[in-house]
Design an enzyme around this catalytic site. Structure first.
Site, PDB file in Angstrom:
ATOM      1  N   HIS A 127       0.829  -1.203   0.000  1.00 59.61           N
ATOM      2  CA  HIS A 127       0.000   0.000   0.000  1.00 59.61           C
ATOM      3  C   HIS A 127       0.865   1.254   0.000  1.00 59.61           C
ATOM      4  CE1 HIS A 127      -3.358   2.670   1.248  1.00 59.61           C
ATOM      5  NE2 HIS A 127      -2.399   3.276   1.925  1.00 59.61           N
ATOM      6  N   GLU A 128       1.873   1.294   0.858  1.00 59.94           N
ATOM      7  CA  GLU A 128       2.731   2.477   0.950  1.00 59.94           C
ATOM      8  C   GLU A 128       3.540   2.681  -0.331  1.00 59.94           C
ATOM      9  OE1 GLU A 128       2.624   4.777   3.325  1.00 59.94           O
ATOM     10  OE2 GLU A 128       0.973   3.601   4.132  1.00 59.94           O
ATOM     11  N   HIS A 131       1.587   4.408  -2.985  1.00 53.07           N
ATOM     12  CA  HIS A 131       1.605   5.870  -2.947  1.00 53.07           C
ATOM     13  C   HIS A 131       2.808   6.431  -3.700  1.00 53.07           C
ATOM     14  CE1 HIS A 131      -1.831   6.657  -0.458  1.00 53.07           C
ATOM     15  NE2 HIS A 131      -1.380   5.948   0.559  1.00 53.07           N
ATOM     16  N   GLU A 186      -5.980   7.012  -1.401  1.00 51.29           N
ATOM     17  CA  GLU A 186      -5.953   5.835  -0.530  1.00 51.29           C
ATOM     18  C   GLU A 186      -6.551   4.620  -1.241  1.00 51.29           C
ATOM     19  OE1 GLU A 186      -4.325   5.495   1.994  1.00 51.29           O
ATOM     20  OE2 GLU A 186      -4.092   7.422   2.979  1.00 51.29           O
TER      21      GLU A 186
END
Length: 251
Positions: A127-128, A131, A186
């Site tokens: 997930h990070e 970004h 997100e």
């Protein structure tokens, strides 16, 4: 991301009153122009400097530390993601947090590792990194730089990227650590992690269970730092589970 016109307005109008007292209107103009024209390489360079500041602030697990060894096992197949070389470290603090920056730095806090399985940690990292791949981290770094008083350091005649002062770096680092992304960003990072897990042959369900654990962490009073920047964890977990069921990948 803010429009360039809005950026220039903010940097000419808001700081102008105080800067005018010191004859600083020209510097304000340079600051606005520099902020509006930051390149990806400049953003990556400043991200690296900010991470170095954070690395000096938090205790880092050494090469022989069990947390480092565990993280190395988890990410052994993923030293480069989306064409970006990734460097990983563990912060030996009980905060429940993790982040990635535009230069490819990923930092995982001991507190997060203590409550999650290996695959849940990998899902959070996915997930990070999402970004970063989606340029959200670039936007966060630009926002952090816009907020520093020394942004005009970027407007050097040589075009070279200067080094921020220690106090300015600290401000950038603190902002990055608490930076909040939009709902759409997100969701896109969730989708990146989902596809990352699926593409590499992992179960996608740990992405859902990681958010469920974070939601429980927030239910006892003090909201963990990681959860505070990733709201609506239960709803996002439900969305992931629904997608997995529709694709025959989970219950």
């Amino acid at each position: 991301m803010k429009r360039i016109a809005s950026i220039i307005f903010l940097f000419f109008w808001v700081p102008a009153v105080s800067m005018a007292q010191n004859g600083g209107l020209v510097e304000a103009g340079k600051a606005a122009l520099a902020a509006a024209t930051l390149t990806n390489s400049q953003v990556a360079s400043y991200s690296k400097q900010a991470v170095q500041q954070m690395d000096a602030k938090y205790p880092i697990a050494g090469p022989g530390d069990p947390y480092t060894q565990r993280l190395n096992r988890i990410v052994s197949r993923h030293r480069t993601v989306g064409g970006i070389p990734i460097n990983y470290k563990v912060y030996k603090t009980r905060d429940v947090n993790a982040f990635a920056t535009a230069d490819g730095s990923v930092r995982v806090f001991q507190g997060l590792m203590d409550i999650m399985t290996d695959q849940e940690i990998l899902a959070v990292i996915g997930h990070e990194i999402g970004h970063v791949v989606n340029k959200d981290s670039h936007d966060a770094m630009k926002s952090a730089l816009w907020r520093t008083a020394g942004i005009n350091a970027l407007a050097s005649t040589s075009g070279a990227v200067g080094r921020l002062s220690r106090s300015q770096l600290s401000g950038v680092a603190d902002y990055l650590l608490g930076a909040k992304h939009s709902r759409d960003q997100e969701t896109e990072a969730d989708d990146y992690s989902y596809q990352f897990l699926k593409r590499n042959g992992y179960s996608v369900i740990p992405l859902a269970t990681s958010f469920e654990k974070l939601a429980k962490q927030g239910g006892g009073g003090q909201v963990p730092q990681f959860l505070s920047t990733h709201p609506n964890s239960q709803a996002r977990a439900a969305r992931i589970r629904s997608r997995a069921r529709s694709e025959g990948l989970g219950r």
